[in-house]
Design an enzyme around this catalytic site. Structure first.
Site, mmCIF file in Angstrom:
data_model
loop_
_atom_site.group_PDB
_atom_site.id
_atom_site.type_symbol
_atom_site.label_atom_id
_atom_site.label_comp_id
_atom_site.label_asym_id
_atom_site.label_seq_id
_atom_site.Cartn_x
_atom_site.Cartn_y
_atom_site.Cartn_z
ATOM 1 N N GLY A 12 0.774 -1.232 0.000
ATOM 2 C CA GLY A 12 0.000 0.000 0.000
ATOM 3 C C GLY A 12 0.808 1.285 0.000
ATOM 4 C CG ASN A 14 1.342 3.368 -5.757
ATOM 5 O OD1 ASN A 14 1.693 4.398 -6.324
ATOM 6 N ND2 ASN A 14 1.943 2.199 -5.958
ATOM 7 C CB ILE A 93 -9.339 -10.441 -12.880
ATOM 8 C CG1 ILE A 93 -7.911 -10.658 -13.364
ATOM 9 C CG2 ILE A 93 -10.297 -10.152 -14.035
ATOM 10 C CD1 ILE A 93 -7.728 -11.730 -14.381
ATOM 11 C CG ASN A 108 -4.095 -0.461 -12.869
ATOM 12 O OD1 ASN A 108 -3.936 -0.819 -11.700
ATOM 13 N ND2 ASN A 108 -3.388 -0.972 -13.876
ATOM 14 C CG HIS A 110 1.288 -1.326 -15.593
ATOM 15 N ND1 HIS A 110 1.000 -2.620 -15.184
ATOM 16 C CD2 HIS A 110 2.325 -1.416 -16.445
ATOM 17 C CE1 HIS A 110 1.838 -3.450 -15.779
ATOM 18 N NE2 HIS A 110 2.654 -2.752 -16.551
ATOM 19 C CG ASP A 151 -1.979 -3.472 -17.615
ATOM 20 O OD1 ASP A 151 -2.582 -3.001 -16.650
ATOM 21 O OD2 ASP A 151 -1.128 -4.376 -17.528
ATOM 22 C CD GLN A 179 14.040 8.495 -9.816
ATOM 23 O OE1 GLN A 179 13.940 8.406 -11.031
ATOM 24 N NE2 GLN A 179 15.188 8.377 -9.190
ATOM 25 C CD GLU A 181 4.523 2.284 -9.105
ATOM 26 O OE1 GLU A 181 3.548 1.965 -8.422
ATOM 27 O OE2 GLU A 181 5.429 1.478 -9.393
#
Ligand code: GAR
Length: 216
Positions: A12, A14, A93, A108, A110, A151, A179, A181
């Site tokens: 977690g 993010n 999913i 999302n 990625h 994606d 740097q 996300e």
């Protein structure tokens, strides 16, 4: 004020970037209202609790099939009156019914520059291993809206990160998070909550207040 529901599966970091951005007042148009985890032991749930955000656990394995799982997810999203759903390291999913109901309202993050190193099987450190094996000199992260193609949805923000000669999947993952996300995810969420994103086909345009009023 829009309700933001964040879906997580692991550490977690993010989610933490979103919590910190909200605290700093950088997401004025939205509030983190719930964190849904696919695992009961995800550290992300502890982060949510410490920040005073409601936490829920929804495990795919507890449901017989995809439609049953999707239905349970929709019930939760409705209960928290989700305006925006953020997949922040979410490894389960999501079915077409949920995607259709929240079209261009699911984001999302990625860990690569899409369309490189993405799609089925590319998640977590595997993405960085694939980038190193291919020998690319630049990678990065992408925030995109979720559609039925893994994606493959409209891209909102991307940030590049240079690869160093001594990088390992671990060091690269850490640098891409630090740097790229943790920077672009809160920015994309803030732009959405401020009504600044407009999706035209596969492209996401940034619009200003006047353009938004004209469109309304
Ligand atoms: C992040 O690097 C995120 O980009 C990645 O999982 C990690 C989760 O970390 N997501 C994917 O690979 C999705 N295909 P976090 O739990 O610390 O935010």
């Amino acid at each position: 004020m829009l309700n933001i529901v964040v879906l997580v599966s692991g550490g977690g970091t993010n989610l933490q970037a979103l919590i910190d951005a909200e605290r700093r007042g950088e997401i004025p148009g939205g509030r983190l209202s719930c964190v849904i985890s696919s695992r009961a032991d995800a550290y992300a749930l502890t982060r949510a609790e410490q920040a005073g955000i409601a936490g829920e656990v929804l495990r795919r394995g507890d449901f017989e099939n995809q439609p049953a799982y999707d239905h349970a997810l929709l019930v939760l999203l409705e209960r928290y009156e989700a305006d925006l759903v953020v997949l922040a390291g979410f490894m389960t999913i999501i079915g077409d019914e949920v995607i259709g109901r929240y079209r261009n309202r699911i984001m999302n993050i990625h860990p690569s520059l899409i369309p490189s190193f993405c799609g089925e099987g590319y998640f977590g450190q595997r993405v960085h291993r694939a980038a190193l094996e291919r020998g690319v000199r630049v990678t990065g992260a992408t925030v995109h809206f979720v559609n039925e193609v893994c994606d493959g949805g409209p891209i909102i923000l991307q940030q590049a990160v240079e690869i160093q000669d001594d990088d390992t999947p671990e060091t690269l993952q850490k640098r891409v998070m630090e740097q790229a996300e943790w920077n672009i995810l809160p920015r994309a969420v803030a732009m959405f909550c401020d009504g600044r994103l407009s999706v035209v086909g596969n492209r996401v345009m940034q619009i200003n207040k006047e353009q938004r009023e004209d469109a309304e």
